[in-house]
Write a protein that holds these residues in place. Sequence first.
Motif, short mmCIF file in Angstrom:
data_model
loop_
_atom_site.label_atom_id
_atom_site.label_comp_id
_atom_site.label_asym_id
_atom_site.label_seq_id
_atom_site.Cartn_x
_atom_site.Cartn_y
_atom_site.Cartn_z
N VAL A 1 14.12 16.89 -2.77
CA VAL A 1 13.26 15.77 -3.18
C VAL A 1 14.15 14.71 -3.82
N ARG A 2 14.17 13.52 -3.23
CA ARG A 2 14.98 12.43 -3.77
C ARG A 2 14.17 11.49 -4.66
N ALA A 3 12.87 11.32 -4.34
CA ALA A 3 12.03 10.43 -5.14
C ALA A 3 10.57 10.71 -4.86
N VAL A 4 9.74 10.34 -5.83
CA VAL A 4 8.28 10.39 -5.69
C VAL A 4 7.80 8.99 -6.05
N SER A 5 6.97 8.41 -5.18
CA SER A 5 6.50 7.05 -5.46
C SER A 5 5.01 6.92 -5.18
N VAL A 6 4.43 5.90 -5.79
CA VAL A 6 3.03 5.55 -5.56
C VAL A 6 3.05 4.22 -4.83
N ARG A 7 2.34 4.18 -3.69
CA ARG A 7 2.25 2.97 -2.89
C ARG A 7 0.82 2.45 -2.93
N GLY A 8 0.70 1.14 -2.94
CA GLY A 8 -0.61 0.49 -2.94
C GLY A 8 -0.86 -0.23 -1.62
N TYR A 9 -1.77 -1.25 -1.66
CA TYR A 9 -2.09 -2.05 -0.47
C TYR A 9 -0.82 -2.57 0.18
N GLY A 10 -0.82 -2.59 1.50
CA GLY A 10 0.31 -3.13 2.24
C GLY A 10 1.59 -2.34 2.06
N ASP A 11 1.48 -1.08 1.70
CA ASP A 11 2.62 -0.19 1.49
C ASP A 11 3.53 -0.68 0.35
N ARG A 12 2.95 -1.46 -0.57
CA ARG A 12 3.71 -1.98 -1.72
C ARG A 12 3.98 -0.85 -2.70
N GLU A 13 5.24 -0.68 -3.07
CA GLU A 13 5.60 0.37 -4.03
C GLU A 13 5.20 -0.06 -5.44
N LEU A 14 4.32 0.73 -6.06
CA LEU A 14 3.84 0.41 -7.40
C LEU A 14 4.75 1.00 -8.48
N VAL A 15 5.26 2.21 -8.24
CA VAL A 15 6.16 2.87 -9.19
C VAL A 15 6.92 3.96 -8.43
N ARG A 16 8.15 4.21 -8.88
CA ARG A 16 9.00 5.22 -8.22
C ARG A 16 9.73 6.03 -9.29
N ALA A 17 9.72 7.34 -9.14
CA ALA A 17 10.42 8.24 -10.05
C ALA A 17 11.40 9.08 -9.25
N ALA A 18 12.61 9.24 -9.78
CA ALA A 18 13.65 10.00 -9.08
C ALA A 18 14.31 10.95 -10.05
N PRO A 19 14.76 12.12 -9.55
CA PRO A 19 15.50 13.05 -10.43
C PRO A 19 16.77 12.37 -10.94
N SER A 20 17.12 12.68 -12.18
CA SER A 20 18.34 12.08 -12.72
C SER A 20 19.57 12.89 -12.40
#
Length: 144
Positions: free
Chosen positions: A125-144
């Motif tokens: 797992v490289r990142a977990v993100s939340v996408r909104g309308y139009g596949d716009r990335e709202l927030v992204r979390a990645a392991p440090s």
Amino acid sequence: MLRRAIERVRQERRRGHRRRRITGLAAAVVLAGGALAGGLLLGSPELTEPILSAVSGDGVHLTTRLKPASGWTRFDVEVAGVAWGEHCRLVVTDTAGVEHEAGSWAASEKATRFGGSVLVPMNEVRAVSVRGYGDRELVRAAPS
């Protein structure tokens, strides 16, 4: 002479009972200690459940607890700060850059919490993100 023989048999029985009780007690202590140590090791979130957390510039909060499984990853997610009614998707990106949709929901006034899984081993797992309308990335979390 018979009395001495009977008394000797009784003494041997008492010794045998004491030995068995002491041995049983020692075994119980060892088992309890092992169970306690194993429970502490398994129950420690730092060892088995990494937490990814991020806040976007727009105030969208994402907290994800990853749980390893055999060849895949389970997760618990909490998302807050998304505009009411926005359709959201949770996307997991693996180390090869492939994106895997792991869930979707419509945002409400309160934080959204849910659990799910994705067919990606936890160590990939490289990142977990939340996408909104139009596949716009709202927030992204990645392991440090």
